[in-house]
Design a protein around this motif. Structure first.
Motif, PDB file in Angstrom:
ATOM      1  N   PRO B 112    -115.239 -61.419  -4.606  1.00 25.58           N
ATOM      2  CA  PRO B 112    -115.742 -60.496  -5.397  1.00 25.58           C
ATOM      3  C   PRO B 112    -117.855 -59.665  -4.244  1.00 25.58           C
ATOM      4  O   PRO B 112    -118.030 -61.015  -4.255  1.00 25.58           O
ATOM      5  CB  PRO B 112    -116.011 -61.277  -6.910  1.00 25.58           C
ATOM      6  N   ALA B 113    -118.282 -58.962  -4.676  1.00 22.95           N
ATOM      7  CA  ALA B 113    -119.127 -58.461  -4.703  1.00 22.95           C
ATOM      8  C   ALA B 113    -120.309 -59.380  -5.294  1.00 22.95           C
ATOM      9  O   ALA B 113    -120.711 -60.512  -5.642  1.00 22.95           O
ATOM     10  CB  ALA B 113    -119.453 -57.271  -5.342  1.00 22.95           C
ATOM     11  N   THR B 114    -120.959 -59.653  -3.978  1.00 22.74           N
ATOM     12  CA  THR B 114    -122.208 -61.092  -4.478  1.00 22.74           C
ATOM     13  C   THR B 114    -123.610 -60.473  -6.046  1.00 22.74           C
ATOM     14  O   THR B 114    -123.687 -60.902  -6.908  1.00 22.74           O
ATOM     15  CB  THR B 114    -122.978 -60.898  -3.219  1.00 22.74           C
ATOM     16  N   ARG B 115    -123.499 -59.209  -5.498  1.00 19.11           N
ATOM     17  CA  ARG B 115    -124.268 -58.965  -6.714  1.00 19.11           C
ATOM     18  C   ARG B 115    -123.668 -59.402  -8.687  1.00 19.11           C
ATOM     19  O   ARG B 115    -123.866 -59.510  -9.310  1.00 19.11           O
ATOM     20  CB  ARG B 115    -124.790 -57.568  -6.783  1.00 19.11           C
ATOM     21  N   THR B 116    -121.995 -59.057  -8.276  1.00 23.60           N
ATOM     22  CA  THR B 116    -121.655 -59.300  -9.617  1.00 23.60           C
ATOM     23  C   THR B 116    -121.761 -61.198  -9.779  1.00 23.60           C
ATOM     24  O   THR B 116    -121.932 -61.605 -11.319  1.00 23.60           O
ATOM     25  CB  THR B 116    -119.713 -59.570  -9.530  1.00 23.60           C
ATOM     26  N   TYR B 117    -121.693 -62.515  -9.194  1.00 21.50           N
ATOM     27  CA  TYR B 117    -121.665 -63.881  -9.524  1.00 21.50           C
ATOM     28  C   TYR B 117    -123.334 -63.885  -9.396  1.00 21.50           C
ATOM     29  O   TYR B 117    -123.649 -65.514  -9.491  1.00 21.50           O
ATOM     30  CB  TYR B 117    -120.063 -64.332  -8.691  1.00 21.50           C
ATOM     31  N   ILE B 118    -124.214 -62.611  -8.762  1.00 19.48           N
ATOM     32  CA  ILE B 118    -125.566 -63.857  -8.777  1.00 19.48           C
ATOM     33  C   ILE B 118    -126.957 -63.066 -10.203  1.00 19.48           C
ATOM     34  O   ILE B 118    -126.642 -61.721 -10.213  1.00 19.48           O
ATOM     35  CB  ILE B 118    -126.510 -63.422  -7.581  1.00 19.48           C
ATOM     36  N   ASN B 119    -126.652 -63.673 -10.979  1.00 17.41           N
ATOM     37  CA  ASN B 119    -127.317 -63.290 -12.590  1.00 17.41           C
ATOM     38  C   ASN B 119    -128.635 -63.201 -11.901  1.00 17.41           C
ATOM     39  O   ASN B 119    -129.716 -64.543 -11.877  1.00 17.41           O
ATOM     40  CB  ASN B 119    -127.041 -63.769 -13.564  1.00 17.41           C
ATOM     41  N   LYS B 120    -129.102 -61.917 -12.241  1.00 15.98           N
ATOM     42  CA  LYS B 120    -130.553 -61.356 -12.076  1.00 15.98           C
ATOM     43  C   LYS B 120    -132.073 -62.805 -12.827  1.00 15.98           C
ATOM     44  O   LYS B 120    -132.729 -62.879 -12.773  1.00 15.98           O
ATOM     45  CB  LYS B 120    -130.963 -60.316 -12.055  1.00 15.98           C
ATOM     46  N   ARG B 121    -130.680 -62.890 -14.089  1.00 15.98           N
ATOM     47  CA  ARG B 121    -131.570 -63.521 -15.340  1.00 15.98           C
ATOM     48  C   ARG B 121    -131.842 -64.598 -14.611  1.00 15.98           C
ATOM     49  O   ARG B 121    -133.150 -65.424 -14.412  1.00 15.98           O
ATOM     50  CB  ARG B 121    -131.597 -63.564 -16.618  1.00 15.98           C
ATOM     51  N   VAL B 122    -130.897 -65.485 -13.677  1.00 14.02           N
ATOM     52  CA  VAL B 122    -130.712 -66.743 -13.719  1.00 14.02           C
ATOM     53  C   VAL B 122    -132.292 -66.889 -12.231  1.00 14.02           C
ATOM     54  O   VAL B 122    -133.264 -67.514 -12.680  1.00 14.02           O
ATOM     55  CB  VAL B 122    -129.690 -67.598 -13.154  1.00 14.02           C
ATOM     56  N   ILE B 123    -132.097 -66.056 -11.409  1.00 16.58           N
ATOM     57  CA  ILE B 123    -132.982 -65.734 -10.244  1.00 16.58           C
ATOM     58  C   ILE B 123    -134.761 -66.031 -11.506  1.00 16.58           C
ATOM     59  O   ILE B 123    -135.846 -66.948 -10.715  1.00 16.58           O
ATOM     60  CB  ILE B 123    -132.755 -64.488  -9.474  1.00 16.58           C
ATOM     61  N   TRP B 124    -134.789 -64.786 -12.245  1.00 11.84           N
ATOM     62  CA  TRP B 124    -135.784 -64.168 -12.469  1.00 11.84           C
ATOM     63  C   TRP B 124    -136.552 -65.747 -13.686  1.00 11.84           C
ATOM     64  O   TRP B 124    -137.940 -66.254 -13.889  1.00 11.84           O
ATOM     65  CB  TRP B 124    -136.273 -63.587 -14.121  1.00 11.84           C
ATOM     66  N   GLY B 125    -136.040 -66.292 -14.532  1.00 15.64           N
ATOM     67  CA  GLY B 125    -135.705 -68.242 -14.768  1.00 15.64           C
ATOM     68  C   GLY B 125    -136.443 -69.105 -13.729  1.00 15.64           C
ATOM     69  O   GLY B 125    -137.332 -69.565 -14.421  1.00 15.64           O
ATOM     70  N   ILE B 126    -135.923 -68.721 -12.409  1.00 16.74           N
ATOM     71  CA  ILE B 126    -136.337 -70.251 -11.773  1.00 16.74           C
ATOM     72  C   ILE B 126    -137.886 -69.592 -11.175  1.00 16.74           C
ATOM     73  O   ILE B 126    -138.575 -70.771 -10.870  1.00 16.74           O
ATOM     74  CB  ILE B 126    -135.107 -70.150 -10.379  1.00 16.74           C
ATOM     75  N   GLY B 127    -137.879 -68.528 -10.882  1.00 16.96           N
ATOM     76  CA  GLY B 127    -139.248 -67.725 -10.637  1.00 16.96           C
ATOM     77  C   GLY B 127    -139.626 -67.985 -11.627  1.00 16.96           C
ATOM     78  O   GLY B 127    -141.132 -68.803 -11.290  1.00 16.96           O
ATOM     79  N   GLY B 128    -139.677 -67.721 -13.167  1.00 17.15           N
ATOM     80  CA  GLY B 128    -140.720 -68.331 -13.811  1.00 17.15           C
ATOM     81  C   GLY B 128    -141.468 -69.494 -14.173  1.00 17.15           C
ATOM     82  O   GLY B 128    -142.154 -70.170 -14.601  1.00 17.15           O
TER      83      GLY B 128
END
Lengths: 195, 206
Positions: B112-128
């Motif tokens: 499956p495409a990477t973008r489907t299983y990498i949730n942007k909210r998780v990345i934003w959460g870690i960044g935050g």
């Protein structure tokens, strides 16, 4: 059946589950990918193994191809990283011409090819021999530009460089290729010029 | 003639006006650094051959090739090399290559495409989380600095004094730390919730 289809159309078929359609992608690009691998990896067997691996990796990550670049550009990027990974595993030097070790490697290649000069049967084979004498970086830039049908911007994407840097690299690579041809195949070059 | 070249390196800049000057001065040979001129000439000719020249550059080079023997010879030399490189052959793998690849990929599925299983909210959460952590430390450190002593020239000793003045015990026991840790815990729980929800969805789909 697939000959008239574009890469994107074949890819969408593969993504819909038609695995056999991928064979046409392999047929279309096998020589390009294998040549690129051969430019970095000296052993034919290893290059073939890596080329095979490149197509498998491309198949597995096909859903990640967004069509923002040409499929060939995307495939060559995978090809380059796969070759580098292979060479790292084998602990071989793959760096540019400035690296002393590569210079030694190139010199070794040259001496090996001197014996093969008599075997050069056509001008195309002569160019191929001369390209093989170049550093992997130079050989790749020339192959991508002349045989891979890639623009400077696309080569920049594959190599992770600015188009202007690619232009300078290409210019230098051509310069060095001409020097090699003049040095090792001067008779053949003059024969071609007098034809 | 070989060493009597034109001052092309002075003329051939990216300013297209210089190109017309060069064409006008085509019959005024001057001595210059041979290597520089040669390199510049080659670079311009390669651009011309590759089709990278602008319209003005193209017409100027065409004039130069027509009027100047050195440019003409070099052009033909480079064109020869270009045609040779264009004609270089691709290498072919073994006959079984495509078959081997197809046999190999039969064992796999398209991932499956990477973008489907990498949730942007998780990345934003870690960044935050990290941004809040850095800002928190920064605010606390700045609040502890003695600005009155900042103008003294002995910066290093002042820095040591400031560091020594820090009440590390208060740092780890204050209300500020409690609030800060609470925010981190809430963020951590939010991230855990997102992760578990995703797992649950994947489990349902399977």
């Amino acid at each position: 059946m697939f000959t008239g289809l574009t890469d994107t159309e074949i890819i969408s078929r593969v993504l819909k589950g038609d695995q056999q359609a991928y064979a046409h992608i392999v047929e279309r690009y096998k020589n390009y990918v294998f040549t690129l691998a051969m430019r970095m990896i000296e052993s034919r067997e290893d290059a073939e193994e890596v080329a095979q691996d490149i197509f498998i990796k491309a198949y597995r990550s096909l859903a990640d191809f967004r069509g923002e670049s040409k499929f060939s550009t995307w495939l060559y990027t995978i090809a380059r990283t796969s070759c580098i990974t292979f060479l790292r595993k084998k602990k071989l030097e793959t760096v540019s011409i400035e690296n002393e070790k590569t210079l030694i490697q190139v010199e070794n290649r040259e001496s090996g090819f001197k014996a093969n000069v008599v075997e050069v049967k056509s001008k195309h084979a002569m160019v191929n021999q001369a390209i093989k004498m170049l550093s992997p970086d130079d050989a790749q830039v020339i192959t991508l530009f002349y045989k891979g049908e890639q623009t400077l911007e696309e080569i920049g994407l594959v190599l992770g460089m600015e188009p202007n840097t690619v232009k300078v690299k290409l210019h230098r690579a051509r310069q060095r290729l001409r020097e090699k041809m003049e040095k090792h195949f001067s008779h053949e070059v003059h024969d071609i010029q007098s034809e | 003639m070989k060493y009597m070249t034109y001052r092309v390196s002075d003329y051939l800049t990216n300013d297209e006006n210089n190109w017309s000057d060069l064409c006008n001065n085509i019959n005024k040979p001057e001595k210059n650094s041979f290597m520089d001129t040669q390199l510049d000439m080659e670079e311009r000719l390669w651009d011309y051959i590759d089709g990278l020249s602008s319209i003005n550059e193209k017409s100027a080079i065409e004039k130069l090739i027509g009027a100047n023997l050195e440019w003409k010879n070099k052009y033909h030399e480079l064109l020869e090399a270009h045609q040779l490189m264009m004609g270089s052959e691709l290498q072919e793998p073994s006959m079984r290559f495509a078959k081997n690849v197809m046999e190999e990929i039969a064992k796999y599925h398209v991932a499956p495409a990477t973008r489907t299983y990498i949730n942007k909210r998780v990345i934003w959460g870690i960044g935050g989380f990290f941004i809040i952590l850095i800002i928190g430390f920064l605010v606390y450190a700045l609040s502890q600095v003695n600005y009155a002593g900042a103008s003294t020239p002995k910066i290093l000793s002042e820095y040591n004094n400031t560091v020594n003045k820090l009440d590390w015990g208060r740092f780890f026991n204050s209300t500020y730390t409690t609030v800060f840790m609470m925010i981190n815990v809430v963020l951590g729980l939010m991230m855990l919730d997102i992760y578990l929800t995703r797992k649950k969805q994947q489990h349902k789909e399977a």
